[in-house]
Design a protein around this motif. Structure first.
Motif, PDB file in Angstrom:
ATOM      1  N   UNK A  13       8.183   7.880   2.879  1.00  0.00           N
ATOM      2  CA  UNK A  13       8.565   9.152   3.494  1.00  0.00           C
ATOM      3  C   UNK A  13       7.850   9.396   4.824  1.00  0.00           C
ATOM      4  N   UNK A  14       6.716   8.749   5.030  1.00  0.00           N
ATOM      5  CA  UNK A  14       5.888   9.031   6.204  1.00  0.00           C
ATOM      6  C   UNK A  14       5.892   7.917   7.252  1.00  0.00           C
ATOM      7  N   UNK A  15       6.568   6.817   6.984  1.00  0.00           N
ATOM      8  CA  UNK A  15       6.497   5.690   7.920  1.00  0.00           C
ATOM      9  C   UNK A  15       7.281   5.902   9.210  1.00  0.00           C
ATOM     10  N   UNK A  16       8.047   6.967   9.315  1.00  0.00           N
ATOM     11  CA  UNK A  16       8.704   7.292  10.585  1.00  0.00           C
ATOM     12  C   UNK A  16       7.789   8.177  11.439  1.00  0.00           C
ATOM     13  N   UNK A  17       6.744   8.691  10.817  1.00  0.00           N
ATOM     14  CA  UNK A  17       5.757   9.493  11.548  1.00  0.00           C
ATOM     15  C   UNK A  17       4.600   8.617  12.007  1.00  0.00           C
ATOM     16  N   UNK A  18       4.081   7.798  11.102  1.00  0.00           N
ATOM     17  CA  UNK A  18       2.946   6.938  11.427  1.00  0.00           C
ATOM     18  C   UNK A  18       3.408   5.490  11.489  1.00  0.00           C
ATOM     19  N   UNK A  19       3.411   4.956  12.703  1.00  0.00           N
ATOM     20  CA  UNK A  19       4.023   3.662  12.998  1.00  0.00           C
ATOM     21  C   UNK A  19       3.332   2.475  12.351  1.00  0.00           C
ATOM     22  N   UNK A  20       2.110   2.622  11.882  1.00  0.00           N
ATOM     23  CA  UNK A  20       1.431   1.479  11.265  1.00  0.00           C
ATOM     24  C   UNK A  20       1.688   1.375   9.765  1.00  0.00           C
ATOM     25  N   UNK A  21       2.438   2.333   9.208  1.00  0.00           N
ATOM     26  CA  UNK A  21       2.755   2.267   7.779  1.00  0.00           C
ATOM     27  C   UNK A  21       3.858   1.244   7.529  1.00  0.00           C
ATOM     28  N   UNK A  22       3.850   0.607   6.365  1.00  0.00           N
ATOM     29  CA  UNK A  22       4.862  -0.416   6.077  1.00  0.00           C
ATOM     30  C   UNK A  22       6.273   0.168   6.153  1.00  0.00           C
ATOM     31  N   UNK A  23       7.182  -0.620   6.721  1.00  0.00           N
ATOM     32  CA  UNK A  23       8.565  -0.191   6.846  1.00  0.00           C
ATOM     33  C   UNK A  23       8.849   0.670   8.057  1.00  0.00           C
ATOM     34  N   UNK A  24       7.852   0.908   8.883  1.00  0.00           N
ATOM     35  CA  UNK A  24       8.059   1.710  10.092  1.00  0.00           C
ATOM     36  C   UNK A  24       9.061   1.001  11.004  1.00  0.00           C
ATOM     37  N   UNK A  25       9.965   1.755  11.621  1.00  0.00           N
ATOM     38  CA  UNK A  25      11.003   1.142  12.452  1.00  0.00           C
ATOM     39  C   UNK A  25      10.624   0.936  13.920  1.00  0.00           C
ATOM     40  N   UNK A  50       8.439  -1.138  15.585  1.00  0.00           N
ATOM     41  CA  UNK A  50       8.084  -2.424  16.169  1.00  0.00           C
ATOM     42  C   UNK A  50       6.609  -2.637  16.420  1.00  0.00           C
ATOM     43  N   UNK A  51       5.784  -1.683  16.024  1.00  0.00           N
ATOM     44  CA  UNK A  51       4.345  -1.872  16.133  1.00  0.00           C
ATOM     45  C   UNK A  51       3.857  -2.647  14.915  1.00  0.00           C
ATOM     46  N   UNK A  52       2.697  -3.271  15.016  1.00  0.00           N
ATOM     47  CA  UNK A  52       2.146  -3.942  13.838  1.00  0.00           C
ATOM     48  C   UNK A  52       1.933  -2.927  12.701  1.00  0.00           C
ATOM     49  N   UNK A  53       2.245  -3.344  11.493  1.00  0.00           N
ATOM     50  CA  UNK A  53       2.079  -2.464  10.337  1.00  0.00           C
ATOM     51  C   UNK A  53       1.101  -3.074   9.346  1.00  0.00           C
ATOM     52  N   UNK A  54       0.586  -2.229   8.481  1.00  0.00           N
ATOM     53  CA  UNK A  54      -0.270  -2.679   7.388  1.00  0.00           C
ATOM     54  C   UNK A  54       0.601  -2.869   6.159  1.00  0.00           C
ATOM     55  N   UNK A  55       0.218  -3.775   5.300  1.00  0.00           N
ATOM     56  CA  UNK A  55       0.991  -3.984   4.079  1.00  0.00           C
ATOM     57  C   UNK A  55       0.669  -2.895   3.062  1.00  0.00           C
ATOM     58  N   UNK A  56       1.607  -2.649   2.177  1.00  0.00           N
ATOM     59  CA  UNK A  56       1.381  -1.683   1.104  1.00  0.00           C
ATOM     60  C   UNK A  56       0.191  -2.113   0.256  1.00  0.00           C
ATOM     61  N   UNK A  57       0.097  -3.389  -0.045  1.00  0.00           N
ATOM     62  CA  UNK A  57      -1.008  -3.892  -0.868  1.00  0.00           C
ATOM     63  C   UNK A  57      -2.358  -3.632  -0.201  1.00  0.00           C
ATOM     64  N   UNK A  58      -2.424  -3.872   1.104  1.00  0.00           N
ATOM     65  CA  UNK A  58      -3.671  -3.638   1.841  1.00  0.00           C
ATOM     66  C   UNK A  58      -4.042  -2.156   1.820  1.00  0.00           C
ATOM     67  N   UNK A  59      -3.062  -1.294   2.096  1.00  0.00           N
ATOM     68  CA  UNK A  59      -3.325   0.145   2.109  1.00  0.00           C
ATOM     69  C   UNK A  59      -3.723   0.643   0.728  1.00  0.00           C
ATOM     70  N   UNK A  60      -3.067   0.159  -0.310  1.00  0.00           N
ATOM     71  CA  UNK A  60      -3.400   0.561  -1.678  1.00  0.00           C
ATOM     72  C   UNK A  60      -4.833   0.157  -2.015  1.00  0.00           C
ATOM     73  N   UNK A  61      -5.231  -1.054  -1.635  1.00  0.00           N
ATOM     74  CA  UNK A  61      -6.595  -1.531  -1.896  1.00  0.00           C
ATOM     75  C   UNK A  61      -7.629  -0.652  -1.182  1.00  0.00           C
ATOM     76  N   UNK A  62      -7.405  -0.351   0.072  1.00  0.00           N
ATOM     77  CA  UNK A  62      -8.341   0.477   0.844  1.00  0.00           C
ATOM     78  C   UNK A  62      -8.380   1.902   0.284  1.00  0.00           C
ATOM     79  N   UNK A  63      -7.226   2.423  -0.065  1.00  0.00           N
ATOM     80  CA  UNK A  63      -7.136   3.779  -0.613  1.00  0.00           C
ATOM     81  C   UNK A  63      -7.871   3.875  -1.947  1.00  0.00           C
ATOM     82  N   UNK A  64      -7.660   2.911  -2.816  1.00  0.00           N
ATOM     83  CA  UNK A  64      -8.333   2.918  -4.130  1.00  0.00           C
ATOM     84  C   UNK A  64      -9.859   2.814  -3.948  1.00  0.00           C
ATOM     85  N   UNK A  65     -10.288   2.024  -3.007  1.00  0.00           N
ATOM     86  CA  UNK A  65     -11.724   1.892  -2.736  1.00  0.00           C
ATOM     87  C   UNK A  65     -12.285   3.226  -2.246  1.00  0.00           C
ATOM     88  N   UNK A  66     -11.541   3.911  -1.397  1.00  0.00           N
ATOM     89  CA  UNK A  66     -11.995   5.223  -0.902  1.00  0.00           C
ATOM     90  C   UNK A  66     -12.049   6.238  -2.042  1.00  0.00           C
TER      91      UNK A  66
END
Length: 120
Positions: free
Chosen positions: A86-98, A100-116
């Motif tokens: 729902x938010x990847x059209x707002x923040x371009x580095x989120x997976x699935x953003x349209x 063309x900027x480099x994005x982070x993978x869902x797995x990477x974000x989930x790992x960092x989020x869980x650690x936080x």
């Protein structure tokens, strides 16, 4: 975006910065475009670009995207991934953003989020 600092919280800095072929006016913790900030600041009556006002504006973006309840329960993987979609059209580095900027993978974000989350 370019990690360029700005000197005042009186208003969005409104400086266009480029990194390679990508140029943007993003600034602040949540990387607000100046035009996005202007719309949010007017609608929410935010008088400056201070961190508390950036937090308020970010929550409004999340609410408008229909992701607020998913973010509230984002410790569950399905809610987390739904919020990203729902938010990847707002923040371009989120997976699935349209954009063309480099994005982070869902797995990477989930790992960092869980650690936080584990720190709290």
């Amino acid at each position: 975006f370019t990690f360029a600092p700005f000197n005042s919280y009186a208003d969005h800095p409104r400086v266009k910065k480029c990194a390679g072929k990508l140029c943007s006016t993003v600034a602040g913790r949540y990387q607000f475009l100046s035009k996005t900030w202007d719309q949010l600041a007017a609608g929410l009556d935010l008088g400056d670009f201070t961190p508390p006002n950036q937090e308020k504006a970010t929550l409004e973006i999340i609410r408008r995207a229909g992701a607020y309840n998913r973010v509230l329960r984002s410790n569950v993987y399905e809610n987390f991934t739904s919020a990203l979609r729902k938010l990847n059209r707002t923040w371009a580095s989120l997976p699935g953003s349209p954009y063309g900027q480099p994005t982070h993978s869902t797995a990477e974000l989930w790992r960092v989020y869980r650690a936080a989350l584990a720190k709290y």
